[in-house]
Design an enzyme around this catalytic site. Structure first.
Site, PDB file in Angstrom:
ATOM      1  N   LYS A  50       0.836  -1.202   0.000  1.00 57.38           N
ATOM      2  CA  LYS A  50       0.000   0.000   0.000  1.00 57.38           C
ATOM      3  C   LYS A  50       0.872   1.254   0.000  1.00 57.38           C
ATOM      4  O   LYS A  50       2.087   1.194   0.188  1.00 57.38           O
ATOM      5  CB  LYS A  50      -0.905  -0.001   1.235  1.00 57.38           C
ATOM      6  N   TYR A 283      14.146  30.642   6.571  1.00 53.42           N
ATOM      7  CA  TYR A 283      13.078  31.405   7.210  1.00 53.42           C
ATOM      8  C   TYR A 283      13.265  31.509   8.720  1.00 53.42           C
ATOM      9  O   TYR A 283      13.578  30.521   9.386  1.00 53.42           O
ATOM     10  CB  TYR A 283      11.724  30.756   6.927  1.00 53.42           C
TER      11      TYR A 283
END
Length: 392
Positions: A50, A283
């Site tokens: 999956k 940042y």
């Protein structure tokens, strides 16, 4: 004579011109599955593919799993199961996450895909899909033995098995499996696991009394495959261990389990620059240089799956040395302080890999981010191409 291709974990494995790539060694994945079959002994092995094969590429992972001896593949979504069929897999597949009226159920029944049901409405939806395509649906009935997630509760289980027995008598469904999921499989010997095993045994007895006899029983995921042999039953579900990561620290390292990480995440330095002392980086200026130094820009960020939580914490291998992310991980890039070392644009960065060349592992990144290795590999985004290597 031509030179052999570079090893999957080698920086040279990143083709020229690529910003980044996740190199996936399918031979390693196949050997990990072989190892699981050795540990599981008498049980069949389902390899869970999956979430795009836990980020490794679903179709390649499926081929490697089959080559390693997996008699089943497991997925969460019916759409994933149908993609496996479209990709050429013809073996047994189980899908286990559905919603009411799921649009892919009829396709799954038509494609001979097993589907889980833990509710009566789910079972009725499967029956309706079977009638619509004119063939029986194969179902695995799921009981919640204590995880508190999918599956019928103990109070609901009797009604679910009775309904399944009625539909089986009509020839609308074939009950192919009974199953559940463990909450503490990564902690060997945990009493919750023993309680879940006992609850599962009780649920199986009730199903047998309802006439559901010819079914596979499965309870164990990767942690229990290695840590709880009493939970192996007829089939085990191997997820993260197939990709070479440990299901939990208490089970040991991948080497302790006899598996090897199959993915190496590589990137290319996009730019370097010299900056003075006192220069803020990324940042918020959470990192400020304490000396004149060189910065290297790595064009991977949280849009590519690198957690922002790795800001100032995650390590990568560049120029033969481990280096820590300087400042915040941004959407598309991060920065490392390389001091006075000779690092140039175009050099290869090893973000994580097996660890045998000194590079960090996915487990190292998980510890830095206070998460688990599962999340690190499955988060690697679609902007990062997968480069399968190996003989498969």
């Amino acid at each position: 004579m031509s030179s052999p291709p570079p090893a999957a974990g080698s920086p040279d494995a990143l083709p020229a011109g690529l910003r980044a790539a996740a190199v996936v060694d399918l031979d390693v994945l196949r050997r990990n599955v072989i190892r699981a079959t050795e540990v599981a002994t008498a049980a069949e092995v389902m390899v869970v593919v999956k979430a795009d094969g836990y980020g490794h590429g679903m179709l390649g992972a499926a081929r490697a799993a089959r080559a390693g001896g997996a008699s089943w593949l497991g997925v969460a979504l019916p759409a994933e199961a149908l993609a496996l069929r479209a990709g050429g897999d013809t073996g047994r597949i189980l899908a286990w996450v559905t919603v009411p009226g799921d649009v892919d159920l009829a396709g799954c029944v038509a494609a001979d895909i097993d589907v889980s049901a833990g509710t009566c409405w789910g079972l009725d939806d499967l029956a309706a899909a079977a009638r619509s395509v004119g063939r029986p649906a194969r179902v695995h009935l799921k009981v919640d033995t204590g995880l508190g997630r999918g599956g019928a509760s103990a109070a609901e289980w009797g009604q679910l098995v009775a309904r399944a027995a009625d539909l089986a008598a009509e020839g609308i469904v074939q009950v192919a499996g009974l199953w559940s999921h463990l909450a503490m499989a990564d902690i060997p010997g945990h009493p919750v696991t023993a309680g879940q095993r006992d609850a599962f045994d009780a649920a199986v007895r009730l199903a047998r009394q309802a006439g559901l006899d010819d079914t596979l029983l499965h309870l164990a995921s990767s942690g229990a495959v290695w840590g709880e042999p009493s939970t192996h039953y007829d089939l085990v579900r191997v997820g993260i261990a197939a990709y070479g990561l440990s299901p939990g620290d208490r089970l040991g390292t991948p080497a302790d389990l006899g598996v090897v990480p199959a993915m190496t995440l590589l990137a290319r330095v996009a730019q370097t620059k010299r900056v003075p002392a006192g220069h803020g980086v990324s940042y918020g200026h959470t990192f400020v240089t304490d000396r004149a130094t060189s910065l290297a820009l790595v064009p991977l960020g949280y849009a590519d799956g690198l957690p922002r939580a790795a800001s100032g914490r995650g390590e990568l291998l560049l120029g033969g040395r481990r280096r820590t992310v300087a400042g915040r991980v941004a959407m598309d890039q991060l920065v490392v302080d390389v001091g006075d070392d000779e690092v140039r644009a175009g050099d290869t960065v090893v973000v994580f890999g097996p660890g045998d060349q000194g590079e960090p592992t996915a487990a190292d990144w998980a510890r830095a981010c206070h998460t688990i290795g599962y999340e690190i590999v499955t988060r690697v985004g679609a902007r990062v191409p997968r480069l399968p290597v190996g003989a498969l």
